[in-house]
Design a protein around this motif. Sequence first.
Motif, PDB file in Angstrom:
ATOM      1  N   PHE A 290       0.851  -1.208   0.000  1.00  0.00           N
ATOM      2  CA  PHE A 290       0.000   0.000   0.000  1.00  0.00           C
ATOM      3  C   PHE A 290       0.884   1.254   0.000  1.00  0.00           C
ATOM      4  N   GLU A 291       1.870   1.272   0.895  1.00  0.00           N
ATOM      5  CA  GLU A 291       2.756   2.442   1.006  1.00  0.00           C
ATOM      6  C   GLU A 291       3.500   2.676  -0.310  1.00  0.00           C
ATOM      7  N   ALA A 292       3.880   1.568  -0.976  1.00  0.00           N
ATOM      8  CA  ALA A 292       4.618   1.699  -2.248  1.00  0.00           C
ATOM      9  C   ALA A 292       3.706   2.322  -3.310  1.00  0.00           C
ATOM     10  N   ILE A 293       2.463   1.863  -3.364  1.00  0.00           N
ATOM     11  CA  ILE A 293       1.519   2.407  -4.374  1.00  0.00           C
ATOM     12  C   ILE A 293       1.327   3.905  -4.128  1.00  0.00           C
ATOM     13  N   VAL A 294       1.045   4.243  -2.863  1.00  0.00           N
ATOM     14  CA  VAL A 294       0.800   5.643  -2.513  1.00  0.00           C
ATOM     15  C   VAL A 294       2.068   6.472  -2.765  1.00  0.00           C
ATOM     16  N   GLY A 295       3.231   5.897  -2.422  1.00  0.00           N
ATOM     17  CA  GLY A 295       4.510   6.593  -2.600  1.00  0.00           C
ATOM     18  C   GLY A 295       4.808   6.884  -4.067  1.00  0.00           C
ATOM     19  N   HIS A 296       4.394   5.975  -4.957  1.00  0.00           N
ATOM     20  CA  HIS A 296       4.614   6.192  -6.401  1.00  0.00           C
ATOM     21  C   HIS A 296       3.512   7.025  -7.028  1.00  0.00           C
ATOM     22  N   LYS A 297       2.607   7.516  -6.203  1.00  0.00           N
ATOM     23  CA  LYS A 297       1.453   8.310  -6.661  1.00  0.00           C
ATOM     24  C   LYS A 297       0.578   7.525  -7.637  1.00  0.00           C
ATOM     25  N   ASP A 298       0.569   6.183  -7.469  1.00  0.00           N
ATOM     26  CA  ASP A 298      -0.375   5.366  -8.215  1.00  0.00           C
ATOM     27  C   ASP A 298      -1.684   5.356  -7.450  1.00  0.00           C
ATOM     28  N   ARG A 299      -2.648   4.616  -8.002  1.00  0.00           N
ATOM     29  CA  ARG A 299      -3.974   4.655  -7.400  1.00  0.00           C
ATOM     30  C   ARG A 299      -4.286   3.416  -6.574  1.00  0.00           C
ATOM     31  N   ILE A 300      -4.976   3.634  -5.469  1.00  0.00           N
ATOM     32  CA  ILE A 300      -5.546   2.533  -4.692  1.00  0.00           C
ATOM     33  C   ILE A 300      -6.956   2.322  -5.241  1.00  0.00           C
ATOM     34  N   GLU A 301      -7.298   1.060  -5.523  1.00  0.00           N
ATOM     35  CA  GLU A 301      -8.639   0.758  -6.036  1.00  0.00           C
ATOM     36  C   GLU A 301      -9.443   0.019  -4.952  1.00  0.00           C
ATOM     37  N   PRO A 302     -10.785   0.003  -5.080  1.00  0.00           N
ATOM     38  CA  PRO A 302     -11.619  -0.521  -3.991  1.00  0.00           C
ATOM     39  C   PRO A 302     -11.250  -1.928  -3.509  1.00  0.00           C
ATOM     40  N   ARG A 303     -10.780  -2.806  -4.437  1.00  0.00           N
ATOM     41  CA  ARG A 303     -10.493  -4.178  -3.989  1.00  0.00           C
ATOM     42  C   ARG A 303      -9.092  -4.325  -3.416  1.00  0.00           C
ATOM     43  N   ASP A 304      -8.281  -3.271  -3.509  1.00  0.00           N
ATOM     44  CA  ASP A 304      -6.927  -3.340  -2.933  1.00  0.00           C
ATOM     45  C   ASP A 304      -7.021  -3.297  -1.414  1.00  0.00           C
ATOM     46  N   TRP A 305      -6.013  -3.885  -0.768  1.00  0.00           N
ATOM     47  CA  TRP A 305      -5.931  -3.769   0.688  1.00  0.00           C
ATOM     48  C   TRP A 305      -5.623  -2.316   1.036  1.00  0.00           C
TER      49      TRP A 305
ATOM     50  N   THR B 141      -6.028  12.469  -6.590  1.00  0.00           N
ATOM     51  CA  THR B 141      -6.022  11.879  -5.246  1.00  0.00           C
ATOM     52  C   THR B 141      -5.708  10.380  -5.332  1.00  0.00           C
ATOM     53  N   SER B 142      -5.272   9.785  -4.243  1.00  0.00           N
ATOM     54  CA  SER B 142      -4.786   8.399  -4.330  1.00  0.00           C
ATOM     55  C   SER B 142      -5.888   7.351  -4.471  1.00  0.00           C
ATOM     56  N   PHE B 143      -7.139   7.675  -4.143  1.00  0.00           N
ATOM     57  CA  PHE B 143      -8.191   6.660  -4.253  1.00  0.00           C
ATOM     58  C   PHE B 143      -8.900   6.793  -5.611  1.00  0.00           C
ATOM     59  N   GLY B 144      -8.801   5.754  -6.437  1.00  0.00           N
ATOM     60  CA  GLY B 144      -9.262   5.807  -7.825  1.00  0.00           C
ATOM     61  C   GLY B 144     -10.676   6.365  -8.028  1.00  0.00           C
ATOM     62  N   PRO B 145     -11.704   5.764  -7.402  1.00  0.00           N
ATOM     63  CA  PRO B 145     -13.072   6.230  -7.679  1.00  0.00           C
ATOM     64  C   PRO B 145     -13.293   7.702  -7.318  1.00  0.00           C
ATOM     65  N   TYR B 146     -12.631   8.188  -6.279  1.00  0.00           N
ATOM     66  CA  TYR B 146     -12.787   9.601  -5.883  1.00  0.00           C
ATOM     67  C   TYR B 146     -12.148  10.489  -6.957  1.00  0.00           C
ATOM     68  N   GLY B 147     -10.921  10.161  -7.361  1.00  0.00           N
ATOM     69  CA  GLY B 147     -10.215  10.964  -8.367  1.00  0.00           C
ATOM     70  C   GLY B 147     -10.967  10.995  -9.688  1.00  0.00           C
ATOM     71  N   ARG B 148     -11.527   9.844 -10.095  1.00  0.00           N
ATOM     72  CA  ARG B 148     -12.237   9.816 -11.382  1.00  0.00           C
ATOM     73  C   ARG B 148     -13.532  10.617 -11.314  1.00  0.00           C
ATOM     74  N   ALA B 149     -14.213  10.562 -10.168  1.00  0.00           N
ATOM     75  CA  ALA B 149     -15.437  11.374 -10.017  1.00  0.00           C
ATOM     76  C   ALA B 149     -15.087  12.856 -10.130  1.00  0.00           C
ATOM     77  N   MET B 150     -13.926  13.222  -9.571  1.00  0.00           N
ATOM     78  CA  MET B 150     -13.555  14.638  -9.551  1.00  0.00           C
ATOM     79  C   MET B 150     -13.302  15.210 -10.941  1.00  0.00           C
ATOM     80  N   ILE B 151     -12.891  14.362 -11.890  1.00  0.00           N
ATOM     81  CA  ILE B 151     -12.564  14.880 -13.226  1.00  0.00           C
ATOM     82  C   ILE B 151     -13.816  15.493 -13.864  1.00  0.00           C
ATOM     83  N   ARG B 152     -14.909  14.744 -13.835  1.00  0.00           N
ATOM     84  CA  ARG B 152     -16.143  15.272 -14.434  1.00  0.00           C
ATOM     85  C   ARG B 152     -16.693  16.445 -13.604  1.00  0.00           C
TER      86      ARG B 152
END
Length: 316
Positions: A14-29, A146-157
């Motif tokens: 989790f820390e690695a994903i967040v550290g690389h500014k990748d996205r956390i998705e709902p099924r990820d830990w 933002t790091s959580f995928g669904p939130y970031g995608r909602a924000m685009i629209r």
Amino acid sequence: MSSAVAEPQLEAEFEAIVGHKDRIEPRDWMPEAYRKTLIRQVAQHAHSEIIGMQPEGNWIGRAPSLRRKAILLAKVQDEAGHGLYLYSAAETLGTSRNELTELLIAGKQKYSSIFNYPTLSYTDVGTIGWLVDGAAICNQVPLCRTSFGPYGRAMIRICKEESFHQRQGFELLMTMMRGTQEQRDMVQESVNRFWWPALMMFGPPDDASPNTEQSMAWGIKTHTNDELRQKFVDMSVPQAEALGVTFPDPELKWNAERGHYDFGTPDWDEFWDVVKGNGPCNAQRLAHRKRAWDEGAWVREAALAFAAKESKENHA
Ligand code: FAQ
């Protein structure tokens, strides 16, 4: 997999994903505290969009022309849509719109302080578009990453629509500024009332913001409250000059050394008072939301009964 053994490994991933500014998705830990923080922020954001329909919705029946009415109707409907995308994003974290709305109505979740101020004339529709949607854009464009995928995608629209909202507000005010002296005075009076509450939308100063540090470390927030407030001030001053209005702040002035505008301190006692429920319209806004929720109960029940019937027939 035993979670007792796996947790440090999962946490490192989790820390690695967040550290690389990748996205956390709902099924990820994700750590429970991350989930909880996101539910808090996304729910508060969703509630703000829905409660935020009230101050302007109040003026739909009194629009000064068909054109203004069509614009305002579209804008208020957009806010409803934003609320729904955000509740959907929150649902991917394991909560439900029902649960969140019940918490809001019980006063256990917040919504933005700005919507507890009254709208006294149609001019306020323009000022909300210009300053409130302007502040919302400043705060929300960074949330597209933002790091959580669904939130970031909602924000685009949402940000694309907020941009239209901001422009329609500015255009309304510009039209009034080209009108009579009385109209220009109305714009100035409205701007005077909304300027400080708009600055408060960005949240408390960084040294009084308990959540910023952790939310930045998790990539939920990418800027601090004070950074975004400064960006908003810098962006708004030239727009005010173009309009021909001033902001009610004697300390507002360009600081060449910093490359930013200096500005005064918002009344943080007023902010906390409004956040705690004592603003001019808190009781009215929540009572209206509760009434709409109660009156819509039969629609939700009917929709669920219909879905259950359809599902039974499809599986028969
Ligand atoms: N109002 O530690 P922080 C819109 C609370 S735009 C009320 O700094 P955080 C569009 C905060 O929740 C408006 N409460 O918190 C529109 C926390 O309490 P808690 C909505 C506030 O989360 C336009 C406590 O103070 N936009 O709706 C406010 O790191 C026109 C300590 O604060 C968003 O929600 C406030 N202004 O940073 C619609 C954007 N500020 O929860 C209709 C997403 C702070 O621990 C018409 N949210 N608090 O009990 C965010 O970016 C962040 O949540 C902040 C606050 C920046 C708002």
